[in-house]
Scaffold this motif. Structure first.
Motif, PDB file in Angstrom:
ATOM      1  N   GLY A   8       0.821  -1.202   0.000  1.00  0.00           N
ATOM      2  CA  GLY A   8       0.000   0.000   0.000  1.00  0.00           C
ATOM      3  C   GLY A   8       0.853   1.249   0.000  1.00  0.00           C
ATOM      4  O   GLY A   8       2.021   1.233   0.378  1.00  0.00           O
ATOM      5  N   ALA A   9       0.245   2.345  -0.434  1.00  0.00           N
ATOM      6  CA  ALA A   9       0.932   3.636  -0.445  1.00  0.00           C
ATOM      7  C   ALA A   9      -0.100   4.734  -0.237  1.00  0.00           C
ATOM      8  O   ALA A   9      -1.265   4.584  -0.611  1.00  0.00           O
ATOM      9  N   GLU A  10       0.354   5.815   0.389  1.00  0.00           N
ATOM     10  CA  GLU A  10      -0.512   6.974   0.601  1.00  0.00           C
ATOM     11  C   GLU A  10       0.297   8.231   0.338  1.00  0.00           C
ATOM     12  O   GLU A  10       1.467   8.316   0.688  1.00  0.00           O
ATOM     13  N   GLN A  11      -0.339   9.199  -0.298  1.00  0.00           N
ATOM     14  CA  GLN A  11       0.305  10.483  -0.561  1.00  0.00           C
ATOM     15  C   GLN A  11      -0.584  11.597  -0.038  1.00  0.00           C
ATOM     16  O   GLN A  11      -1.781  11.641  -0.340  1.00  0.00           O
ATOM     17  N   LYS A  12       0.000  12.501   0.760  1.00  0.00           N
ATOM     18  CA  LYS A  12      -0.751  13.641   1.294  1.00  0.00           C
ATOM     19  C   LYS A  12      -0.513  14.866   0.426  1.00  0.00           C
ATOM     20  O   LYS A  12       0.597  15.104  -0.042  1.00  0.00           O
ATOM     21  N   PHE A  13      -1.583  15.619   0.227  1.00  0.00           N
ATOM     22  CA  PHE A  13      -1.544  16.890  -0.498  1.00  0.00           C
ATOM     23  C   PHE A  13      -2.265  17.915   0.375  1.00  0.00           C
ATOM     24  O   PHE A  13      -3.452  18.162   0.188  1.00  0.00           O
ATOM     25  N   GLY A  14      -1.598  18.456   1.357  1.00  0.00           N
ATOM     26  CA  GLY A  14      -2.239  19.377   2.288  1.00  0.00           C
ATOM     27  C   GLY A  14      -3.255  18.634   3.152  1.00  0.00           C
ATOM     28  O   GLY A  14      -2.912  17.708   3.864  1.00  0.00           O
ATOM     29  N   LYS A  15      -4.533  19.011   3.052  1.00  0.00           N
ATOM     30  CA  LYS A  15      -5.581  18.382   3.844  1.00  0.00           C
ATOM     31  C   LYS A  15      -6.125  17.098   3.212  1.00  0.00           C
ATOM     32  O   LYS A  15      -6.936  16.400   3.804  1.00  0.00           O
ATOM     33  N   VAL A  16      -5.700  16.792   1.994  1.00  0.00           N
ATOM     34  CA  VAL A  16      -6.188  15.626   1.262  1.00  0.00           C
ATOM     35  C   VAL A  16      -5.103  14.557   1.219  1.00  0.00           C
ATOM     36  O   VAL A  16      -3.926  14.858   1.040  1.00  0.00           O
ATOM     37  N   ALA A  17      -5.513  13.300   1.381  1.00  0.00           N
ATOM     38  CA  ALA A  17      -4.598  12.177   1.210  1.00  0.00           C
ATOM     39  C   ALA A  17      -5.270  11.159   0.295  1.00  0.00           C
ATOM     40  O   ALA A  17      -6.481  10.928   0.382  1.00  0.00           O
ATOM     41  N   VAL A  18      -4.490  10.559  -0.592  1.00  0.00           N
ATOM     42  CA  VAL A  18      -4.983   9.540  -1.509  1.00  0.00           C
ATOM     43  C   VAL A  18      -4.153   8.284  -1.282  1.00  0.00           C
ATOM     44  O   VAL A  18      -2.918   8.353  -1.186  1.00  0.00           O
ATOM     45  N   GLY A  19      -4.830   7.140  -1.185  1.00  0.00           N
ATOM     46  CA  GLY A  19      -4.127   5.889  -0.930  1.00  0.00           C
ATOM     47  C   GLY A  19      -4.572   4.784  -1.859  1.00  0.00           C
ATOM     48  O   GLY A  19      -5.695   4.783  -2.379  1.00  0.00           O
ATOM     49  N   LEU A  20      -3.691   3.832  -2.076  1.00  0.00           N
ATOM     50  CA  LEU A  20      -3.946   2.672  -2.916  1.00  0.00           C
ATOM     51  C   LEU A  20      -3.381   1.450  -2.210  1.00  0.00           C
ATOM     52  O   LEU A  20      -2.244   1.487  -1.730  1.00  0.00           O
ATOM     53  N   ILE A  21      -4.171   0.385  -2.120  1.00  0.00           N
ATOM     54  CA  ILE A  21      -3.736  -0.862  -1.500  1.00  0.00           C
ATOM     55  C   ILE A  21      -4.020  -2.004  -2.465  1.00  0.00           C
ATOM     56  O   ILE A  21      -5.117  -2.078  -3.044  1.00  0.00           O
ATOM     57  N   TYR A  22      -3.042  -2.884  -2.630  1.00  0.00           N
ATOM     58  CA  TYR A  22      -3.212  -4.084  -3.448  1.00  0.00           C
ATOM     59  C   TYR A  22      -2.857  -5.283  -2.587  1.00  0.00           C
ATOM     60  O   TYR A  22      -1.816  -5.292  -1.923  1.00  0.00           O
ATOM     61  N   ALA A  23      -3.713  -6.283  -2.591  1.00  0.00           N
ATOM     62  CA  ALA A  23      -3.469  -7.514  -1.841  1.00  0.00           C
ATOM     63  C   ALA A  23      -3.728  -8.700  -2.759  1.00  0.00           C
ATOM     64  O   ALA A  23      -4.615  -8.649  -3.622  1.00  0.00           O
ATOM     65  N   THR A  24      -2.956  -9.755  -2.572  1.00  0.00           N
ATOM     66  CA  THR A  24      -3.154 -10.950  -3.380  1.00  0.00           C
ATOM     67  C   THR A  24      -2.979 -12.201  -2.527  1.00  0.00           C
ATOM     68  O   THR A  24      -2.195 -12.210  -1.584  1.00  0.00           O
ATOM     69  N   MET A  25      -3.754 -13.206  -2.853  1.00  0.00           N
ATOM     70  CA  MET A  25      -3.643 -14.518  -2.217  1.00  0.00           C
ATOM     71  C   MET A  25      -3.490 -15.529  -3.339  1.00  0.00           C
ATOM     72  O   MET A  25      -4.346 -15.616  -4.232  1.00  0.00           O
ATOM     73  N   GLY A  26      -2.394 -16.267  -3.302  1.00  0.00           N
ATOM     74  CA  GLY A  26      -2.122 -17.231  -4.351  1.00  0.00           C
ATOM     75  C   GLY A  26      -3.006 -18.462  -4.253  1.00  0.00           C
ATOM     76  O   GLY A  26      -3.742 -18.657  -3.290  1.00  0.00           O
ATOM     77  N   GLU A  27      -2.916 -19.301  -5.252  1.00  0.00           N
ATOM     78  CA  GLU A  27      -3.662 -20.554  -5.247  1.00  0.00           C
ATOM     79  C   GLU A  27      -3.110 -21.481  -4.173  1.00  0.00           C
ATOM     80  O   GLU A  27      -1.938 -21.428  -3.827  1.00  0.00           O
ATOM     81  N   SER A  28      -3.981 -22.339  -3.664  1.00  0.00           N
ATOM     82  CA  SER A  28      -3.512 -23.354  -2.725  1.00  0.00           C
ATOM     83  C   SER A  28      -2.638 -24.346  -3.491  1.00  0.00           C
ATOM     84  O   SER A  28      -2.655 -24.385  -4.717  1.00  0.00           O
TER      85      SER A  28
END
Length: 95
Positions: A8-28
Motif C-alpha cells: 500500500g501507499a498513501e500520498q498527502k496533499f495538504g488536507k487531502v490524502a490519496v491511498g492505494l492498496i493491493y493484496a493478493t492470495m495465491g492458489e492453494s
C-alpha cells in the motif's frame, strides 16, 4: 495453505490524502484456482485536527473456485468466481 501479501501507499496533499492498496492470495498447493486479488482506492480530507472524512472503493477478483469476501463484513453466499465490490464513506472524530 496459501501465500499472501499486501502493498500500500498513501500520498498527502495538504488536507487531502490519496491511498492505494493491493493484496493478493495465491492458489492453494492443490492448484484449485482458489486465489484472489483485492484493490482498494481511498481518499481522506481533514476537516480539522480531530475530524476527518473518508471515501473508498474496493473490489475483490476471485479465481474460478475462490469465494473470498470482505473480512468482518458478514457477507454470505458469495459465489465461486464472483467479484464482490464495495464503496464506503464516513467521518472519523478523535476525542
Amino acid at each position: 495453505k496459501q501465500s499472501a501479501w499486501t502493498a500500500g501507499a498513501e500520498q498527502k496533499f495538504g488536507k487531502v490524502a490519496v491511498g492505494l492498496i493491493y493484496a493478493t492470495m495465491g492458489e492453494s498447493k492443490s492448484g484449485a484456482k482458489d486465489g484472489a486479488d483485492q484493490l482498494t482506492l481511498g481518499a481522506t480530507y481533514d476537516l480539522s485536527k480531530r475530524t476527518q472524512t473518508y471515501a473508498y472503493y474496493t473490489r475483490i477478483t476471485n479465481e474460478d473456485a475462490a469465494t473470498r469476501t470482505f473480512g468482518g463484513a458478514g457477507l454470505s453466499g458469495v459465489g465461486a468466481g464472483s467479484n464482490p465490490t464495495g464503496l464506503g464513506i464516513g467521518m472519523k472524530v478523535n476525542f
